[in-house]
Design a protein around this motif. Structure first.
Motif, PDB file in Angstrom:
ATOM      1  N   PRO A 268      -0.024   4.794  -9.793  1.00 45.83           N
ATOM      2  CA  PRO A 268      -1.269   4.393  -9.068  1.00 45.83           C
ATOM      3  C   PRO A 268      -2.103   5.749  -9.013  1.00 45.83           C
ATOM      4  O   PRO A 268      -1.209   6.602  -9.126  1.00 45.83           O
ATOM      5  CB  PRO A 268      -1.080   3.726  -8.138  1.00 45.83           C
ATOM      6  CG  PRO A 268       0.347   2.983  -8.284  1.00 45.83           C
ATOM      7  CD  PRO A 268       1.173   3.965  -9.074  1.00 45.83           C
TER       8      PRO A 268
ATOM      9  N   ASP B 237      -5.571   0.729 -12.719  1.00 42.66           N
ATOM     10  CA  ASP B 237      -4.393   0.889 -11.581  1.00 42.66           C
ATOM     11  C   ASP B 237      -3.517   2.090 -12.019  1.00 42.66           C
ATOM     12  O   ASP B 237      -2.490   2.082 -11.411  1.00 42.66           O
ATOM     13  CB  ASP B 237      -3.590  -0.671 -11.369  1.00 42.66           C
ATOM     14  CG  ASP B 237      -4.513  -1.542 -10.960  1.00 42.66           C
ATOM     15  OD1 ASP B 237      -5.306  -1.420 -10.118  1.00 42.66           O
ATOM     16  OD2 ASP B 237      -4.350  -2.719 -11.729  1.00 42.66           O
TER      17      ASP B 237
ATOM     18  N   ASP C 221       0.905  -1.296   0.027  1.00 44.96           N
ATOM     19  CA  ASP C 221      -0.148   0.089   0.108  1.00 44.96           C
ATOM     20  C   ASP C 221       0.912   1.262   0.063  1.00 44.96           C
ATOM     21  O   ASP C 221       0.273   2.129  -0.161  1.00 44.96           O
ATOM     22  CB  ASP C 221      -0.874  -0.001   1.104  1.00 44.96           C
ATOM     23  CG  ASP C 221      -0.259   0.064   2.566  1.00 44.96           C
ATOM     24  OD1 ASP C 221       1.130  -0.372   2.511  1.00 44.96           O
ATOM     25  OD2 ASP C 221      -0.983   0.177   3.597  1.00 44.96           O
TER      26      ASP C 221
ATOM     27  N   ARG D 166      -5.325   2.646  -0.880  1.00 42.45           N
ATOM     28  CA  ARG D 166      -5.592   1.362  -1.490  1.00 42.45           C
ATOM     29  C   ARG D 166      -6.914   1.742  -2.178  1.00 42.45           C
ATOM     30  O   ARG D 166      -8.005   1.846  -2.084  1.00 42.45           O
ATOM     31  CB  ARG D 166      -6.439   0.665  -0.321  1.00 42.45           C
ATOM     32  CG  ARG D 166      -5.515  -0.009   0.527  1.00 42.45           C
ATOM     33  CD  ARG D 166      -4.898  -1.344   0.169  1.00 42.45           C
ATOM     34  NE  ARG D 166      -4.367  -2.312   1.163  1.00 42.45           N
ATOM     35  CZ  ARG D 166      -3.374  -3.370   0.626  1.00 42.45           C
ATOM     36  NH1 ARG D 166      -2.845  -3.233  -0.418  1.00 42.45           N
ATOM     37  NH2 ARG D 166      -2.650  -3.788   1.621  1.00 42.45           N
ATOM     38  N   TRP D 167      -6.492   1.937  -3.485  1.00 41.44           N
ATOM     39  CA  TRP D 167      -7.293   2.814  -4.543  1.00 41.44           C
ATOM     40  C   TRP D 167      -8.569   2.041  -5.136  1.00 41.44           C
ATOM     41  O   TRP D 167      -9.419   2.468  -5.551  1.00 41.44           O
ATOM     42  CB  TRP D 167      -6.617   3.346  -5.619  1.00 41.44           C
ATOM     43  CG  TRP D 167      -5.875   2.486  -6.567  1.00 41.44           C
ATOM     44  CD1 TRP D 167      -6.481   2.021  -7.642  1.00 41.44           C
ATOM     45  CD2 TRP D 167      -4.793   1.765  -6.526  1.00 41.44           C
ATOM     46  NE1 TRP D 167      -5.617   0.970  -8.261  1.00 41.44           N
ATOM     47  CE2 TRP D 167      -4.283   0.891  -7.468  1.00 41.44           C
ATOM     48  CE3 TRP D 167      -3.545   2.001  -5.452  1.00 41.44           C
ATOM     49  CZ2 TRP D 167      -3.197   0.283  -7.568  1.00 41.44           C
ATOM     50  CZ3 TRP D 167      -2.443   1.389  -5.593  1.00 41.44           C
ATOM     51  CH2 TRP D 167      -2.231   0.511  -6.835  1.00 41.44           C
ATOM     52  N   ASN D 168      -8.542   0.659  -4.962  1.00 42.68           N
ATOM     53  CA  ASN D 168      -9.676   0.033  -5.242  1.00 42.68           C
ATOM     54  C   ASN D 168     -10.551  -0.651  -4.146  1.00 42.68           C
ATOM     55  O   ASN D 168     -11.227  -1.612  -4.625  1.00 42.68           O
ATOM     56  CB  ASN D 168      -9.190  -1.106  -6.264  1.00 42.68           C
ATOM     57  CG  ASN D 168      -9.434  -0.553  -7.844  1.00 42.68           C
ATOM     58  OD1 ASN D 168     -10.436   0.081  -7.970  1.00 42.68           O
ATOM     59  ND2 ASN D 168      -8.873  -1.296  -8.743  1.00 42.68           N
TER      60      ASN D 168
ATOM     61  N   SER E  22      -6.549   6.853  -1.400  1.00 44.30           N
ATOM     62  CA  SER E  22      -5.859   6.363  -2.507  1.00 44.30           C
ATOM     63  C   SER E  22      -4.517   5.297  -2.591  1.00 44.30           C
ATOM     64  O   SER E  22      -3.972   4.611  -3.101  1.00 44.30           O
ATOM     65  CB  SER E  22      -5.075   7.425  -3.421  1.00 44.30           C
ATOM     66  OG  SER E  22      -4.164   8.105  -2.411  1.00 44.30           O
TER      67      SER E  22
ATOM     68  N   SER F  18      -3.799  -2.392  -4.969  1.00 44.38           N
ATOM     69  CA  SER F  18      -5.144  -1.684  -5.023  1.00 44.38           C
ATOM     70  C   SER F  18      -6.082  -2.105  -3.895  1.00 44.38           C
ATOM     71  O   SER F  18      -6.935  -1.378  -3.506  1.00 44.38           O
ATOM     72  CB  SER F  18      -5.801  -1.507  -6.318  1.00 44.38           C
ATOM     73  OG  SER F  18      -6.250  -3.076  -6.376  1.00 44.38           O
TER      74      SER F  18
END
Lengths: 160, 574
Positions: free
Chosen positions: B369, B352, B151, B569-571, B567, B205
């Protein structure tokens, strides 16, 4: 005559004893610069050397005169989510750093400051230009402020 | 413990080892939290430069002898006068003392030792990709174990220097913030590197964790990305996979396939077709690239220098011509290098992050990312204005060791492009901000001469007062800021136009300062502090009455933005 910048906040000032640190350090640098000027004038026989010596003398005296005001101009304020820092009279500088941006806190002590029981605290972020250094804190206060800042940063932890 | 990573490259792996038929399972297996080794050719590729250097030294020392041998082959007999020239030469000494056998033995032992050491180094060099970290262990005598949290990834760069590229290998570099803090996997099979990048980004992500939390079946790469990637075509087969023969093929067939594959890799742009929607790709026509390199301040400087030299030479000082020759050769190679590094530029949005690729012989392909850009600058040098060209540069916390486009550090996001290209790149880099409603704002920031009020609304940018003309005679009208949608825009420069965009979520601190000169003009100076990089994030003049509203707005905005920022862990579903 002119408007000065100012922020309304609960400013904490540095210890009054810090004036002494500034006085000693400007005196020391004045003496060193004066010695160099004297060498240029008397030993190297440069004719305009005395001008240099006079200039050094004037600069040192002016620095010594404004030293108390400069020391008093340094301040910091702990707001809800960020640290506010100010310094300077002629060249004013205000910085706001969110607590969560803290990467580390440095506490340093110089020889004069140590004799007076003072310490300097430096708040380091990922940006080198942040340059928030609060000098002249009583040692106990510096440690307390560091722990407080670390605690605040921990509760507002943000990414880079 | 593990199988060598030749897996992705059937041509270089021995036929006896377990060679997976397709790449997808190989990739899935590599990111399984077990230790794996690098490509077997790694020692050769890493030591390649050393080998060339040693060869060079040997050749330089034997130059005269070689020239002599060469001449004697062609019948020029120099033995009369030069026969004893090498009396002190080690080779002659060895020959005269009858030590040839020993010398050869020593050489053989050295070679075996070197090979054994290289092999050992390769055996001891392994990596592991777990759920939340990438780790590398290396070193024979001094062991080193480096672990980077996923991360904290700032970027993933797949680069293919020319020499390793010929062998179908690539280098995977995971950058995290900090000096020399990158995790480097060099070298891996080319397709394996691409696959690993996808896997690392998927895990970083947070999408992989979310998917495995919902269903226990292992998430296939690219499949749990659905919400973020509408219209992403699910292509299970990467290019080149269809070349895999089902049954045993003859050696000749395999060789020709291998060559075809290498050729394909060389000509195809550095993009995963499954990860990049092609319509978002900006491409630079070679003519524009050459133009942008030639039309630069450096060329002006060069022309002035050449003019001076010619003037000097015409008055009889011919030695000047000889003196500047190295400089001329140097600048020619400078132009050439910039060209070969910037050509084949491509940029595309992937689920990503933004992927920027470039390079002709040595290629590089970096994925940033979302939320890794700390500051961005859209800039137009004076000489580019007639052509309407712009350049985009960025500040990032982690930097790849690979040089970026135009031979600059990896901070140039768009080497040259027109206004449309800039809009497209901005839409990729700052997707939350560069929307249709902010289009006008960006345009005003880039080109507006002064602040023309927008129809129906107030001025787009704050304006500096008239007194600023003392300090900024040309650009004071343009100098201003705007805070919108978690972004600060700073507009400066009339001759060298500049628009700086700083996401508040990445801002480290904000500063306002004032010296005696600015105080007497009722001005101040503002500065946004971001991580180190090429973008100058400061506003040289601002009205002193405006300084603290700006300061407060930015400070408060930064706190709000940092709180809502997800952001790292953007997903991850919120």
């Amino acid at each position: 005559m002119s408007r000065r910048l100012d922020v309304q906040a609960e400013w904490h000032r540095v210890s009054p004893k810090y004036v002494l640190v500034v006085l000693v350090s400007s005196l020391v640098s004045g003496v060193v610069a004066g010695a160099i000027a004297a060498v240029i004038w008397l030993i190297m026989q440069v004719s305009w050397g005395w001008l240099l010596l006079v200039a050094v003398g004037i600069v040192t005296v002016v620095t010594l005169i404004v030293a108390p005001r400069r020391a008093r101009s340094i301040g910091y304020a702990l707001r809800d989510d960020d640290l506010l820092f100010r310094r300077g009279i002629m060249f004013q500088r205000f910085v706001a750093v969110p607590y969560g941006r803290m990467q580390l806190i440095d506490i340093t002590r110089g020889p004069v400051g140590r004799a007076l029981g003072l310490a300097d605290l430096k708040f380091v972020t990922a940006a080198a230009s942040t340059a928030v250094a609060i000098p002249g804190l009583p040692e106990a206060d510096a440690g307390e402020l560091r722990d407080r800042l670390v605690e605040l940063a921990e509760s507002r932890r943000a990414g880079l | 413990m593990s199988v060598p990573l030749g897996g992705a490259d059937p041509g270089s792996a021995a036929p006896g080892t377990r060679v997976p038929v397709t790449d997808a399972p190989a990739v899935a297996r590599m990111a399984d939290g077990e230790w794996h080794r690098l490509h077997p050719l790694t020692p050769l590729l890493r030591g390649g430069i050393g080998l060339v250097a040693v060869l060079g030294i040997v050749l330089a020392n034997l130059r005269e002898r070689l020239v002599d041998m060469f001449l004697s082959v062609f019948g020029v007999d120099e033995s009369q006068q030069g026969g004893n020239d090498y009396a002190g030469d080690p080779i002659d000494q060895i020959y005269q003392h009858g030590l040839v056998g020993w010398a050869l033995l020593a050489l053989a032992v050295l070679l075996v030792l070197a090979i054994a050491l290289f092999y050992l180094a390769w055996r001891m060099h392994s990596f592991r990709i777990g759920d939340d970290a990438v780790e590398v262990r290396s070193g024979v005598i001094n062991r080193r174990h480096r672990k980077a949290r996923l991360d904290r990834i700032q970027g993933v760069n797949v680069s293919r220097p020319l020499f390793p590229r010929i062998f179908g290998t690539a280098k995977l570099e995971v950058s995290v913030a900090g000096q020399d803090a990158n995790v480097e996997l060099a070298y891996l099979g080319s397709q394996l590197a691409d696959g690993l990048r996808r896997d690392i980004l998927l895990r970083a992500s947070g999408a992989a964790a979310a998917a495995s939390g919902q269903s226990l079946q292992p998430a296939a790469p690219g499949q749990s990305l659905q919400p973020a990637a509408p219209g992403q075509s699910q292509q299970p087969a990467a290019p080149g996979q269809s070349l895999q023969p089902a049954g045993p093929a003859s050696a000749q067939n395999r060789a020709s396939e291998l060559i075809t594959r290498r050729l394909n890799e060389f000509v195809r742009p550095e993009l995963d077709p499954d990860a990049a929607p092609p319509h978002s790709v900006v491409s630079i026509p070679p003519a524009r690239l050459i133009g942008s390199i030639v039309i630069s301040e450096f060329t002006v400087f060069l022309l002035i220098a050449v003019g001076l030299v010619v003037a000097g030479a015409s008055t009889g000082r011919y030695w000047l011509l000889v003196a500047v020759l190295p400089g001329v050769i140097g600048s020619a190679s400078f132009y050439l290098r910039r060209f070969t590094r910037s050509i084949n530029y491509s940029i595309a949005g992937t689920p990503d992050g933004v992927r920027v690729g470039f390079g002709m012989l040595s290629t590089s392909n970096e994925t940033l990312p979302p939320g890794r850009i700390h500051a961005l600058e859209v800039m137009q040098p004076l000489l580019w204005r007639p052509f309407g060209w712009w350049q985009i540069r960025i500040d990032t916390a982690g930097k790849s060791k690979q040089k970026g486009a135009a031979g600059q550090p990896n901070t140039t996001m768009l080497p040259v492009g027109n206004a449309d290209d800039v809009a497209r790149v901005l839409a990729l880099a700052l997707s939350a901000f560069a929307t249709e409603q902010n289009r006008l704002l960006i345009q005003a920031g880039m080109t507006a001469r002064a602040d023309a009020p927008a129809p129906g609304a107030g001025p787009l940018f704050s304006a500096a007062p008239r007194s600023a003309a003392v300090l900024r005679p040309f650009s004071w009208r343009r100098t201003g800021y705007r805070i919108a949608d978690g972004i600060v825009l700073l507009r400066t420069g009339a001759v060298w136009r500049r628009l700086v965009i700083v996401p508040l979520a990445r801002l480290q601190s904000v500063e306002v300062r004032q010296g005696p000169l600015r105080r007497s003009l009722h001005l101040a100076q503002a500065r946004l502090h971001t991580v180190y990089g090429p973008v100058a994030t400061s506003l040289p003049v601002i009205a002193d009455s405006d300084a603290f509203p700006f300061f407060t707005a930015v400070a408060d905005g930064a706190i709000d933005a940092a709180e809502s920022d997800r952001s790292h862990r953007w997903n991850t579903p919120a």
